[in-house]
Each structure stands twice: as C-alpha cells, then as structure tokens.
Design an enzyme around this catalytic site. Structure first.
Site, short mmCIF file in Angstrom:
data_model
loop_
_atom_site.label_atom_id
_atom_site.label_comp_id
_atom_site.label_asym_id
_atom_site.label_seq_id
_atom_site.Cartn_x
_atom_site.Cartn_y
_atom_site.Cartn_z
N ASP A 33 0.82 -1.22 0.00
CA ASP A 33 0.00 0.00 0.00
C ASP A 33 0.85 1.27 0.00
OD1 ASP A 33 -2.20 -1.72 0.19
OD2 ASP A 33 -2.15 -1.68 2.37
N GLU A 55 -11.59 0.74 -4.15
CA GLU A 55 -11.00 1.15 -2.87
C GLU A 55 -9.74 1.96 -3.14
OE1 GLU A 55 -10.35 -2.60 -0.98
OE2 GLU A 55 -8.79 -3.22 -2.39
#
Length: 499
Positions: free
Chosen positions: A20, A186
C-alpha cells in the site's frame, strides 16, 4: 555478491512486506510510507533522492497513543494510507481497523523522521484507505472507502474535515464509485492536476485481478468522467508475468516535472497457481500524460537494488527501525543486556512475544546467536510458522501449519550459547505439483559444522495458504527464564546487493 541492474517492471524498489505505498515529494526529496497491519511501530517511512534507492528513516506510528493495539489480530491494525506535504508540514492519514471507534487517523510532523503528532481521529468516517487533499480554498478533503457512522451512506465517500476537531464541516457525499466492471473499488487518491481533479483508485481486489483505474472532474465532488482506457494499469489475465497483483498506485510529480507512480505487486513462484511469500512489495513506474489521462510505463526505470543484508549486535542506543513486534511493543520483549546484546522476555500480553524483521529476498540466510535459551522462527502469522527452540541443553525444530503443530529434528548442545540458522533455498520437489517457491531449512551451527534439523515446503508460509495481507518475517523471542540474543545476521543469497 555483485550488484546487478534490474528492470523496475520485475524488481521492487522496496522489497518484502511493504504494501500500500503512498508517496510525496518536497523539493528534491521523496518520501514513501506503507501499511504495516498488526506490527508495531507502524507505518514504516523511507527517503530517496532518485525514486529508486530508498532508506528507512523511521516508523510514523511509534507511540501506542497513535496506534491503539485494540484486538491485535493478524492482518488487523494499520491499513492503506496517504502521505502528503503542505506548507511546511507532513500529513499522514490511515486506518486502524482493530479499533472500531477511531474511524480514520491523521498525524502530522515537520520532520518526516519524527516525532509525529498525537492523532486526530475522524470517528464518523468508518472504513479503509483514506486520502487527504486540499481544495482550491484550502479546505481539507477526506476521501475513503466505507460508510458514514449513523447513516446509510456508503461506498467511495468524500467530505470536508475540520483538522482541529476531526469533524466534518458539511455532509459527506458519494464520489466516483469505479468502473462498475470490477469488484472492490477502494484505495482512493485525489489530485488537482491542471484544470481537473483526478480520482485514482484500485479495483479488482488485491489479488490477481488487481487494477488501477481513474476518473476526472472539474470539481472534487464530481461528476466524474471515467477514463476510456480503464483500467490504466493491470497484470490481470497475464499469468506469464513474473510480477502479479499490480495496483493500489499513488502518483508523484518528479523534481524535473515528469511523473511517476508507486504501486504494490507480488512475485509469485512455484507450480500453478503459484505462491508469493514476501507479501506485497512496492514497485515504480513512469507515467506519461496523453490526452489528459495517465499512461503507465513500468519499464522506464532500471536500477541496482538496494542492499538488504545486515548484521546487528544491538549495541546502538536504540533499535533500528526495521525491528517491529506483532501485537505488542519491542520494548516489552527486548531490552539491552549488561553483557551485550538483548535480554528477551515473554511480554505476558497474549501476543506472540517476538521481535521481528521483514524478509526482503527470495533466497536468504539468517542466523541468531543466543545465550541461555531462545527461539527463532520465520512466520506469516502465529498459525503458519517454522522455527527453532533452544532450551534445556537442546535445540528443537518445530512447525505449525494451521491447526497442526509438529516437533521435528533435535540436537543436544553442550555450550550455553548457540547459533540458529534459517534459510530459504531452492525447492527440491519430487513431483511437478510439489514445486513451490522455496524450501525452508532449519539448522544448528556449531563452528564450521552445520546440523540440518528440518527441511520444509515453503508453500505453507505463503499468502495463498495462510491468507491475509502481510508477508514473511523473521522473529526472535524468549524460550526460558534467561534468553539473550547476542547478535543477528541476515544475508541475501541470490543475485542481490550486500552491504
């Protein structure tokens, strides 16, 4: 071992369990941060001057007031985040999914190496993957995936936030919900580039269908126009690629006025469906703008990977930021010993009681020297781990796979100290379907003699077996009343750099 140039399309810029990625630039300096899940300190942060060579400068969340332990479950804790810089200050927003009451968390700092501020919680913003951006009037925009507490509003959401109070200054609202062709929209990132606001997200899940999609609007609220070329970046349905699961990207304008993107991906190996063991890693791509849309060029950057090998005798004033603990704190597990090294103890807080460092190479060897007693293991989580235990004059090899635990080989030792070795080596498969990413060898080292106690299939320490969002780590911990860690050594054993 010699250093060899690699393609950025095939090798991460930050290897091992560093998922991430989120990036920002200040002048000639680049800063990169990652999610860290149950490991504390959380959110490792790196610095670079050229986008390809990175050095860890700390962990953003290094106090429990910033990162509440909460339930401490594997793959809980700190999820996707956003790192930004504005008017002399750094801002970091993230989600602690183990703490249901905090919503989103924002911390700030003047120096990215810390200290970072106490947190500002946004409890109404329930969900994951928050982004922060500032509108043309200087208002703080929070964009996230989830819902608004106490309402029926859910999806990809946005709202203006008062940074002093953590409250919304108006009603949050829905923005672009993705292409509608892929699941799990997302990881939003919002940018003002030229005349447009761009909303870039991840779709398809963080597995083989992972993709980057983007839309643009004249205002941050929308309405948004989806890029006709979506997904703008993906390796889905490309099983021949050595790198898979590409997505969750973040854009940065370089100091020279060009553009680049960091993104996560994995390096699976072994017989189909193949297995990745290091977790999700951070990769780099160039970006061109064509007709107002980003075009990813994953082959733009060639570089020599950073060194990953290290030795630690624990004589420094503080632990290196590489050392973290799952569901506990390093200081609860290790403290300086008067005879050198670290004294290890079981924290008694229900955690695994381990001091850990991430595995960053596909082939590697690590050694831990203990006095009195100690344990050394490679793990994905507490249910998927292989290791060695030294106590009562013997060393035992152990394994746990799901609900099954086994004692394997053992050896008696006469000395009060031992060197335990764990290594990831090439797989020795008897059949094609037994061909995995590697084998794990557990051994006892006595001078020039190496006693192999177990050789185990590496597939069982992979994300495809264990599930979750993390990767392999090496952990050391106590095994008796007197457990001392004298030194630790980690070395890449493939064509990788060494220090």
């Amino acid at each position: 071992m010699s250093r060899t140039a690699v393609s950025g399309a095939e090798h991460p810029i930050v290897s091992g369990f560093h998922p991430d990625p989120t990036i920002c630039r200040v002048g000639e300096d680049y800063y990169l941060a990652h999610s860290s899940f149950e490991y504390f300190p959380g959110a490792p942060i790196f610095h670079s001057r050229d986008l390809v060579h990175w050095k860890q400068i700390g962990n953003i969340l290094d106090r429990r007031g910033q990162f509440l332990r909460a339930d401490g479950r594997p793959s809980g804790g700190i999820y996707g985040s956003t790192l930004r810089h504005r008017e002399g200050r750094f801002y970091f927003v993230t989600t602690n999914v183990g703490d249901a009451d905090s919503g989103q968390t924002i911390v700030t700092a003047e120096d990215p190496a810390g200290p970072w501020s106490d947190p500002i919680f946004i409890p109404q913003a329930v969900g994951i993957d928050p982004d922060i951006c500032w509108d043309d009037e200087g208002g703080l925009l929070l964009t996230w995936t989830g819902r608004v507490a106490g309402t029926d509003l859910h999806g990809m959401l946005q709202g203006r936030v008062d940074l002093k109070t953590g409250e919304f200054t108006g009603e949050p609202y829905k923005v672009w919900q993705g292409t509608g062709r892929l699941d799990f929209p997302e990881a939003p990132h919002l940018y003002k580039i030229g005349d447009y606001w761009y909303l870039m997200i991840a779709e398809g899940g963080t597995e083989r269908g992972h993709s980057v999609t983007i839309a643009r609007a004249e205002r941050p609220e929308g309405p948004y126009e989806s890029c006709p070329a979506n997904p703008v970046f993906s390796h889905r349905s490309m099983p021949s690629r050595t790198v898979q699961n590409t997505g969750h990207a973040d854009l940065v304008e370089t100091a020279s006025g060009e553009w680049a993107a960091v993104y996560l991906a994995v390096r699976p190996a072994g017989f189909t469906p193949s297995y990745h063991v290091l977790g999700r890693e951070t990769f780099l791509a160039g970006v061109d703008w064509v007709d107002g849309w980003p075009v990813f060029d994953e082959h733009r950057y060639d570089f020599t990977p950073d060194a990953t090998s290290f030795e630690d005798d624990f004589t420094a004033d503080a632990l290196h930021p590489r050392w973290v603990s799952p569901s506990s704190e390093p200081e609860a597990i290790a403290s300086p010993d008067t005879d050198g090294g670290l004294r290890l103890r079981a924290p008694g807080d229900g955690s695994p009681g381990l001091l850990c460092t991430r595995v960053e190479d596909l082939r590697w060897e690590a050694e831990a020297e203990f006095a009195g007693s100690g344990r050394f293991e490679v793990r994905i989580d507490d249910r998927h781990r292989y290791g060695l235990v030294f106590e009562d004059g013997a060393v035992r090899a152990q394994a746990r796979i799901g609900g099954v635990s086994a004692d394997l080989g053992s050896a008696e030792v006469a000395a009060g100290s031992v060197v335990l070795r764990i290594a990831a080596v090439d797989c020795e498969a008897e059949t094609m379907t037994a061909y995995g990413p590697d084998d794990i060898v557990l051994a006892l080292v006595d001078g020039g003699d190496v006693t192999e106690l177990a050789r185990l299939d590496g597939r069982y320490l992979s994300t495809e077996v264990a599930a979750g969002f993390t990767g392999r780590v090496l952990g050391v911990g106590a095994a008796g009343e007197v457990s001392r860690l004298r030194s630790f050594r980690y070395a890449a054993t493939e064509s990788a750099p060494t220090e």
